[in-house]
Design a protein around this motif. Sequence first.
Motif, PDB file in Angstrom:
ATOM      1  N   LYS A  83       2.134   1.925  -3.438  1.00  0.00           N
ATOM      2  CA  LYS A  83       1.077   2.284  -4.384  1.00  0.00           C
ATOM      3  C   LYS A  83       0.820   3.792  -4.404  1.00  0.00           C
ATOM      4  CE  LYS A  83      -1.753  -1.940  -4.520  1.00  0.00           C
ATOM      5  NZ  LYS A  83      -3.065  -2.522  -4.115  1.00  0.00           N
ATOM      6  N   SER A  84       1.377   4.501  -3.443  1.00  0.00           N
ATOM      7  CA  SER A  84       1.157   5.949  -3.381  1.00  0.00           C
ATOM      8  C   SER A  84       1.636   6.621  -4.659  1.00  0.00           C
ATOM      9  CB  SER A  84       1.894   6.542  -2.180  1.00  0.00           C
ATOM     10  OG  SER A  84       1.842   7.955  -2.220  1.00  0.00           O
ATOM     11  N   ASN A 113       0.819  -1.211   0.000  1.00  0.00           N
ATOM     12  CA  ASN A 113       0.000   0.000   0.000  1.00  0.00           C
ATOM     13  C   ASN A 113       0.853   1.261   0.000  1.00  0.00           C
ATOM     14  OD1 ASN A 113      -2.517  -1.244  -0.072  1.00  0.00           O
ATOM     15  ND2 ASN A 113      -2.623  -1.440   2.144  1.00  0.00           N
ATOM     16  N   LEU A 114       1.973   1.205   0.687  1.00  0.00           N
ATOM     17  CA  LEU A 114       2.871   2.357   0.731  1.00  0.00           C
ATOM     18  C   LEU A 114       3.423   2.662  -0.655  1.00  0.00           C
ATOM     19  CD1 LEU A 114       4.169   4.385   2.703  1.00  0.00           C
ATOM     20  CD2 LEU A 114       6.049   2.776   2.981  1.00  0.00           C
ATOM     21  N   VAL A 125      -1.659   3.931   5.021  1.00  0.00           N
ATOM     22  CA  VAL A 125      -1.277   2.558   4.714  1.00  0.00           C
ATOM     23  C   VAL A 125      -2.484   1.627   4.805  1.00  0.00           C
ATOM     24  CG1 VAL A 125       0.170   0.627   5.447  1.00  0.00           C
ATOM     25  CG2 VAL A 125       1.081   2.947   5.518  1.00  0.00           C
ATOM     26  N   SER A 132      -2.899   4.692   0.438  1.00  0.00           N
ATOM     27  CA  SER A 132      -1.912   5.230  -0.519  1.00  0.00           C
ATOM     28  C   SER A 132      -2.062   6.726  -0.747  1.00  0.00           C
ATOM     29  CB  SER A 132      -1.928   4.483  -1.860  1.00  0.00           C
ATOM     30  OG  SER A 132      -3.000   4.892  -2.676  1.00  0.00           O
ATOM     31  N   ASP A 133      -3.156   7.357  -0.236  1.00  0.00           N
ATOM     32  CA  ASP A 133      -3.286   8.816  -0.335  1.00  0.00           C
ATOM     33  C   ASP A 133      -2.351   9.504   0.664  1.00  0.00           C
ATOM     34  OD1 ASP A 133      -5.172   8.773  -2.322  1.00  0.00           O
ATOM     35  OD2 ASP A 133      -6.893   8.876  -0.967  1.00  0.00           O
ATOM     36  N   CYS A 134      -1.961  10.738   0.335  1.00  0.00           N
ATOM     37  CA  CYS A 134      -1.061  11.527   1.197  1.00  0.00           C
ATOM     38  C   CYS A 134      -1.795  12.721   1.794  1.00  0.00           C
ATOM     39  CB  CYS A 134       0.128  12.053   0.395  1.00  0.00           C
ATOM     40  SG  CYS A 134       1.082  10.817  -0.489  1.00  0.00           S
ATOM     41  N   ILE A 181       1.236   9.221   4.830  1.00  0.00           N
ATOM     42  CA  ILE A 181       0.730   8.373   3.746  1.00  0.00           C
ATOM     43  C   ILE A 181      -0.128   7.291   4.392  1.00  0.00           C
ATOM     44  CG2 ILE A 181       1.280   6.875   1.808  1.00  0.00           C
ATOM     45  CD1 ILE A 181       4.028   8.213   1.679  1.00  0.00           C
TER      46      ILE A 181
END
Length: 214
Positions: free
Chosen positions: A9-10, A6-7, A55, A79-81, A53
Motif C-alpha cells: 500500500k506504500s 500494508n507494504l 508495516v 505504509s508511510d516511509c 516502510i
Amino acid sequence: MSDTVNLLKSKLFKGLDSIDAQNYFSGLLSNICAYKKNDIIFSKDKFFCGIGIIVKGNVNVFKLNAENRRIKINRLSPSDCFGMAAVFSPHEDFPTEIIAANDCKVAFIKRAELQKLFIEFPQISLNYMEILTERIRFLNRRIETLACSDMKERLLCFLSFYCEDESEEFELPFSLQELSSRLLMSRATIYRTLQALSDENRIVRNKNMIRIIK
C-alpha cells in the motif's frame, strides 16, 4: 499476509500491480523488524543507509533543537516511509529521530537494494520523487507556521494545513498536548488561542471538531 498488504500500500509502490512485482516485494518481509513503544528506530548516530516502510503501528519523527530538545515534526502510519531524504546523502549522520509511538513493525530497504528497484521498476523512482516533493511541501508549510510570530495566526495556519476543504468541519488528528509540542506553545496558550479564534468567529470548535471560517 497483512504485512504484505500494508507494504504494497506504500506510495512508493503505487502503480505496480503485476504478480511479478508483488512476488519481488514479498521478499522484503524478511527485512522486517519489530519495535516496542518508545524504542529508537533511527537517530543521529543509530541508523543504516536505507529507508524504512511502516508495516504496522505508528512512529513519531522528532528534530533536536540547539538545546537538544525534541521537537515533534510528524507522525507516520502504516505504509508511510522514512529516511528517504538521507539515504543518498554524503553526510554520516541522520537529521531526525524516528521513535516508535506504539508497538510497530518496519520493513527496511538498503540503498543498494533501492537502486536495483529503480532499475527494475522505473515507476518506483517516479514515486520516490513524488513522495519527496510532498515532504518538501509539508516542511515548507511547517516553516511558514512556526515563522508566524502572532500565536493566533500560527495556530490558524497550522489548522488550515489539516483542512482539506475550508468549508467543511474536520477532526483535529491529535491532542492539545501534541498540538502544543508541534507549535512550541504551552497547552494553556493553545487553549486560550483556540478560544480567542472562536470568540472572533474565525473558527467553530466542538471538542476536536473544527471548522475554519473565511
